[in-house]
Design a protein around this motif. Sequence first.
Motif, PDB file in Angstrom:
ATOM      1  N   ASN A 181      30.513  11.357 -11.259  1.00 58.73           N
ATOM      2  CA  ASN A 181      30.477  11.685  -9.832  1.00 58.73           C
ATOM      3  C   ASN A 181      30.769  10.503  -8.915  1.00 58.73           C
ATOM      4  O   ASN A 181      30.429  10.537  -7.743  1.00 58.73           O
ATOM      5  N   ALA A 182      31.376   9.457  -9.421  1.00 56.31           N
ATOM      6  CA  ALA A 182      31.804   8.353  -8.553  1.00 56.31           C
ATOM      7  C   ALA A 182      33.139   8.737  -7.927  1.00 56.31           C
ATOM      8  O   ALA A 182      34.039   9.231  -8.607  1.00 56.31           O
ATOM      9  N   ASN A 183      33.257   8.528  -6.636  1.00 59.93           N
ATOM     10  CA  ASN A 183      34.459   8.945  -5.921  1.00 59.93           C
ATOM     11  C   ASN A 183      35.363   7.742  -5.669  1.00 59.93           C
ATOM     12  O   ASN A 183      35.024   6.862  -4.886  1.00 59.93           O
ATOM     13  N   ILE A 184      36.502   7.725  -6.336  1.00 60.58           N
ATOM     14  CA  ILE A 184      37.558   6.755  -6.046  1.00 60.58           C
ATOM     15  C   ILE A 184      38.722   7.589  -5.539  1.00 60.58           C
ATOM     16  O   ILE A 184      39.395   8.272  -6.319  1.00 60.58           O
ATOM     17  N   GLU A 234      38.422   1.220  -1.357  1.00 58.60           N
ATOM     18  CA  GLU A 234      38.023   2.605  -1.163  1.00 58.60           C
ATOM     19  C   GLU A 234      37.274   3.109  -2.387  1.00 58.60           C
ATOM     20  O   GLU A 234      37.860   3.316  -3.438  1.00 58.60           O
ATOM     21  N   ALA A 235      35.982   3.333  -2.246  1.00 58.26           N
ATOM     22  CA  ALA A 235      35.182   3.929  -3.316  1.00 58.26           C
ATOM     23  C   ALA A 235      33.810   4.293  -2.759  1.00 58.26           C
ATOM     24  O   ALA A 235      33.362   3.702  -1.772  1.00 58.26           O
ATOM     25  N   GLU A 243      42.638  11.693 -10.648  1.00 56.08           N
ATOM     26  CA  GLU A 243      41.678  12.653 -10.111  1.00 56.08           C
ATOM     27  C   GLU A 243      40.505  11.869  -9.514  1.00 56.08           C
ATOM     28  O   GLU A 243      39.937  10.995 -10.175  1.00 56.08           O
ATOM     29  N   PRO A 244      40.113  12.138  -8.272  1.00 50.19           N
ATOM     30  CA  PRO A 244      39.117  11.295  -7.588  1.00 50.19           C
ATOM     31  C   PRO A 244      37.729  11.250  -8.223  1.00 50.19           C
ATOM     32  O   PRO A 244      37.097  10.222  -8.255  1.00 50.19           O
ATOM     33  N   ARG A 245      37.209  12.358  -8.726  1.00 51.34           N
ATOM     34  CA  ARG A 245      35.825  12.389  -9.213  1.00 51.34           C
ATOM     35  C   ARG A 245      35.723  12.573 -10.726  1.00 51.34           C
ATOM     36  O   ARG A 245      34.743  13.114 -11.214  1.00 51.34           O
ATOM     37  N   ARG A 246      36.688  12.098 -11.466  1.00 49.18           N
ATOM     38  CA  ARG A 246      36.636  12.265 -12.924  1.00 49.18           C
ATOM     39  C   ARG A 246      35.572  11.347 -13.527  1.00 49.18           C
ATOM     40  O   ARG A 246      35.260  10.293 -12.961  1.00 49.18           O
ATOM     41  N   PRO A 247      34.984  11.723 -14.679  1.00 47.77           N
ATOM     42  CA  PRO A 247      34.047  10.817 -15.361  1.00 47.77           C
ATOM     43  C   PRO A 247      34.794   9.597 -15.892  1.00 47.77           C
ATOM     44  O   PRO A 247      35.873   9.730 -16.466  1.00 47.77           O
ATOM     45  N   ARG A 248      34.226   8.423 -15.688  1.00 53.46           N
ATOM     46  CA  ARG A 248      34.869   7.177 -16.119  1.00 53.46           C
ATOM     47  C   ARG A 248      34.002   6.498 -17.163  1.00 53.46           C
ATOM     48  O   ARG A 248      32.789   6.400 -17.009  1.00 53.46           O
ATOM     49  N   LYS A 249      34.654   6.004 -18.203  1.00 57.31           N
ATOM     50  CA  LYS A 249      33.936   5.370 -19.303  1.00 57.31           C
ATOM     51  C   LYS A 249      33.497   3.970 -18.894  1.00 57.31           C
ATOM     52  O   LYS A 249      34.260   3.216 -18.294  1.00 57.31           O
ATOM     53  N   LEU A 250      32.250   3.637 -19.228  1.00 59.62           N
ATOM     54  CA  LEU A 250      31.735   2.295 -18.990  1.00 59.62           C
ATOM     55  C   LEU A 250      31.793   1.523 -20.298  1.00 59.62           C
ATOM     56  O   LEU A 250      31.443   2.047 -21.359  1.00 59.62           O
ATOM     57  N   GLU A 305      43.838   4.015  -9.922  1.00 61.36           N
ATOM     58  CA  GLU A 305      42.432   3.793  -9.563  1.00 61.36           C
ATOM     59  C   GLU A 305      42.184   2.326  -9.230  1.00 61.36           C
ATOM     60  O   GLU A 305      41.442   2.011  -8.293  1.00 61.36           O
ATOM     61  N   VAL A 306      42.816   1.434  -9.954  1.00 61.71           N
ATOM     62  CA  VAL A 306      42.652   0.004  -9.701  1.00 61.71           C
ATOM     63  C   VAL A 306      43.209  -0.332  -8.315  1.00 61.71           C
ATOM     64  O   VAL A 306      42.593  -1.073  -7.543  1.00 61.71           O
TER      65      VAL A 306
END
Length: 160
Positions: A68-71, A49-50, A83-90, A41-42
């Motif tokens: 729903n953020a698309n990377i 691309e995002a 996975e492109p649309r996985r939930p990411r922890k902030l 992802e990095v």
Amino acid sequence: MARPKPATFDKQKTVADNRRAKFDYSIEDTLEAGLALSGTEVKALRAGEASIRESYAEVRDGQVWLVNANIPEYTHGNRLNHEPRRPRKLLLHGREIERLFGAVERKGMTLIPLSIYFNRTGRAKVELALAKGKQTVDKRHAIKERDWKRDKARLMRDKG
């Protein structure tokens, strides 16, 4: 003693902007949050691309998640791609999470990402906004105001 926060965020390289957010929402407060990412992802973010157009953040189980953020997958990645649309922890402090949770629960506000960027030290950050949705009337008023400012600047430039 805690280090004071800068007045503006230290954006070196902006990867994704949510330009429509300022039109659809009235922004009350903004804050900077770290983003927990996996390896590819990095690399995809560094390639620029995002998309955060349809994304939002939610408070779940005492943590804030970017949903729903698309990377997109990294082009040179192998079977270990993300996975492109996985939930990411902030990554936020506990006090900030409590404040956001209270605002979302009591005041009916939403958390929307305004931009994803890399700061001076090379860390991926999200500019998160605490916002309230605008009604159609408010959007029309914003369009009128923007058009008037444009016409006023044109008149001032022509009249000298």
